[in-house]
Scaffold this motif. Sequence first.
Motif, PDB file in Angstrom:
ATOM      1  N   ALA A  16       0.789  -1.160  -0.048  1.00 54.65           N
ATOM      2  CA  ALA A  16      -0.083  -0.061  -0.009  1.00 54.65           C
ATOM      3  C   ALA A  16       0.856   1.200  -0.093  1.00 54.65           C
ATOM      4  N   MET A  17       1.876   1.377   0.865  1.00 54.49           N
ATOM      5  CA  MET A  17       2.838   2.393   0.957  1.00 54.49           C
ATOM      6  C   MET A  17       3.573   2.730  -0.371  1.00 54.49           C
ATOM      7  N   CYS A  18       3.742   1.595  -1.192  1.00 54.55           N
ATOM      8  CA  CYS A  18       4.455   1.788  -2.570  1.00 54.55           C
ATOM      9  C   CYS A  18       3.546   2.703  -3.470  1.00 54.55           C
ATOM     10  N   LEU A  19       2.231   2.055  -3.399  1.00 54.83           N
ATOM     11  CA  LEU A  19       1.498   2.871  -4.393  1.00 54.83           C
ATOM     12  C   LEU A  19       1.054   4.268  -3.750  1.00 54.83           C
ATOM     13  N   GLY A  58       8.899   8.253   1.122  1.00 52.05           N
ATOM     14  CA  GLY A  58      10.029   7.057   0.822  1.00 52.05           C
ATOM     15  C   GLY A  58      10.808   6.954   2.153  1.00 52.05           C
ATOM     16  N   VAL A  59      11.065   8.073   2.670  1.00 52.58           N
ATOM     17  CA  VAL A  59      11.765   8.003   4.208  1.00 52.58           C
ATOM     18  C   VAL A  59      10.827   7.171   5.285  1.00 52.58           C
ATOM     19  N   PHE A  60       9.579   7.590   5.074  1.00 54.64           N
ATOM     20  CA  PHE A  60       8.702   7.004   6.132  1.00 54.64           C
ATOM     21  C   PHE A  60       8.559   5.794   5.816  1.00 54.64           C
ATOM     22  N   HIS A  61       8.677   5.146   4.430  1.00 56.21           N
ATOM     23  CA  HIS A  61       8.202   3.775   4.361  1.00 56.21           C
ATOM     24  C   HIS A  61       9.608   2.854   4.698  1.00 56.21           C
ATOM     25  N   THR A  62      10.820   3.627   4.615  1.00 52.11           N
ATOM     26  CA  THR A  62      12.243   3.053   4.723  1.00 52.11           C
ATOM     27  C   THR A  62      12.291   2.845   6.549  1.00 52.11           C
ATOM     28  N   GLY A  63      11.555   3.673   7.105  1.00 53.68           N
ATOM     29  CA  GLY A  63      11.693   3.628   8.602  1.00 53.68           C
ATOM     30  C   GLY A  63      10.571   2.548   8.997  1.00 53.68           C
ATOM     31  N   VAL A  64       9.745   2.472   8.157  1.00 59.78           N
ATOM     32  CA  VAL A  64       8.645   1.206   8.730  1.00 59.78           C
ATOM     33  C   VAL A  64       9.370  -0.069   8.363  1.00 59.78           C
ATOM     34  N   PRO A  72       1.130   2.490   8.910  1.00 59.27           N
ATOM     35  CA  PRO A  72      -0.378   2.091   9.261  1.00 59.27           C
ATOM     36  C   PRO A  72      -0.654   0.712   9.417  1.00 59.27           C
ATOM     37  N   GLN A  73      -1.793   0.572  10.228  1.00 62.17           N
ATOM     38  CA  GLN A  73      -2.446  -1.030  10.552  1.00 62.17           C
ATOM     39  C   GLN A  73      -2.544  -1.465   9.221  1.00 62.17           C
ATOM     40  N   SER A  74      -2.989  -0.783   8.343  1.00 63.57           N
ATOM     41  CA  SER A  74      -3.218  -1.797   7.079  1.00 63.57           C
ATOM     42  C   SER A  74      -1.980  -2.172   6.251  1.00 63.57           C
ATOM     43  N   CYS A  75      -0.792  -1.816   6.638  1.00 59.39           N
ATOM     44  CA  CYS A  75       0.313  -2.196   5.932  1.00 59.39           C
ATOM     45  C   CYS A  75       1.067  -3.333   6.775  1.00 59.39           C
ATOM     46  N   ALA A  76       0.774  -3.925   8.035  1.00 60.58           N
ATOM     47  CA  ALA A  76       1.540  -4.641   8.723  1.00 60.58           C
ATOM     48  C   ALA A  76       0.833  -6.055   8.788  1.00 60.58           C
ATOM     49  N   ALA A  77       1.496  -6.983   9.306  1.00 61.53           N
ATOM     50  CA  ALA A  77       0.709  -8.392   9.574  1.00 61.53           C
ATOM     51  C   ALA A  77       0.185  -8.197  10.955  1.00 61.53           C
ATOM     52  N   THR A  78      -1.285  -8.629  11.043  1.00 64.03           N
ATOM     53  CA  THR A  78      -1.943  -8.584  12.372  1.00 64.03           C
ATOM     54  C   THR A  78      -2.226  -9.686  12.963  1.00 64.03           C
ATOM     55  N   ALA A  79      -2.723  -9.958  14.243  1.00 64.74           N
ATOM     56  CA  ALA A  79      -3.117 -11.125  14.668  1.00 64.74           C
ATOM     57  C   ALA A  79      -4.332 -11.742  14.039  1.00 64.74           C
TER      58      ALA A  79
END
Length: 141
Positions: A16-19, A58-64, A72-79
Amino acid sequence: LAALGYQYLGGLLPCAMCLWQRWPHRIAMALTLIGVLRPSNGIAALGVASMLVSAGLGVFHTGVERSWWEGPQSCAATASQDLGAMSGAELLDFTTGPQIVMCDEVAWTALGLSMASWIALLSLVLAAFWACALLRGHRVF
């Protein structure tokens, strides 16, 4: 264009962040066309701004990706994506449905930098080109 090539020719699916990072580049391409037809300092200033936004994303995405901060919650694996808790039908749908690419996982690197990092650097270079156009006055190129 390189990101689209990696996606459609190389099979590297974007997260999502790439988009998100593609939008400022689309805006800059449109501004380039407008600037060629109707040059102005305002167009060049918007070009600088769009590339700085891209660099920031890009810097924010690199930090993630590097776990410096959470994305963002929509971008990471969740339970809720626990495969052990899914029924057989859900698991089948999960594996045959659209692929989900996590923003906190690095899918590609070159010289130790992820694509998000490279896009941030490229965006800063492009912002410098726009700034040169702005300083030259009314000319995109």
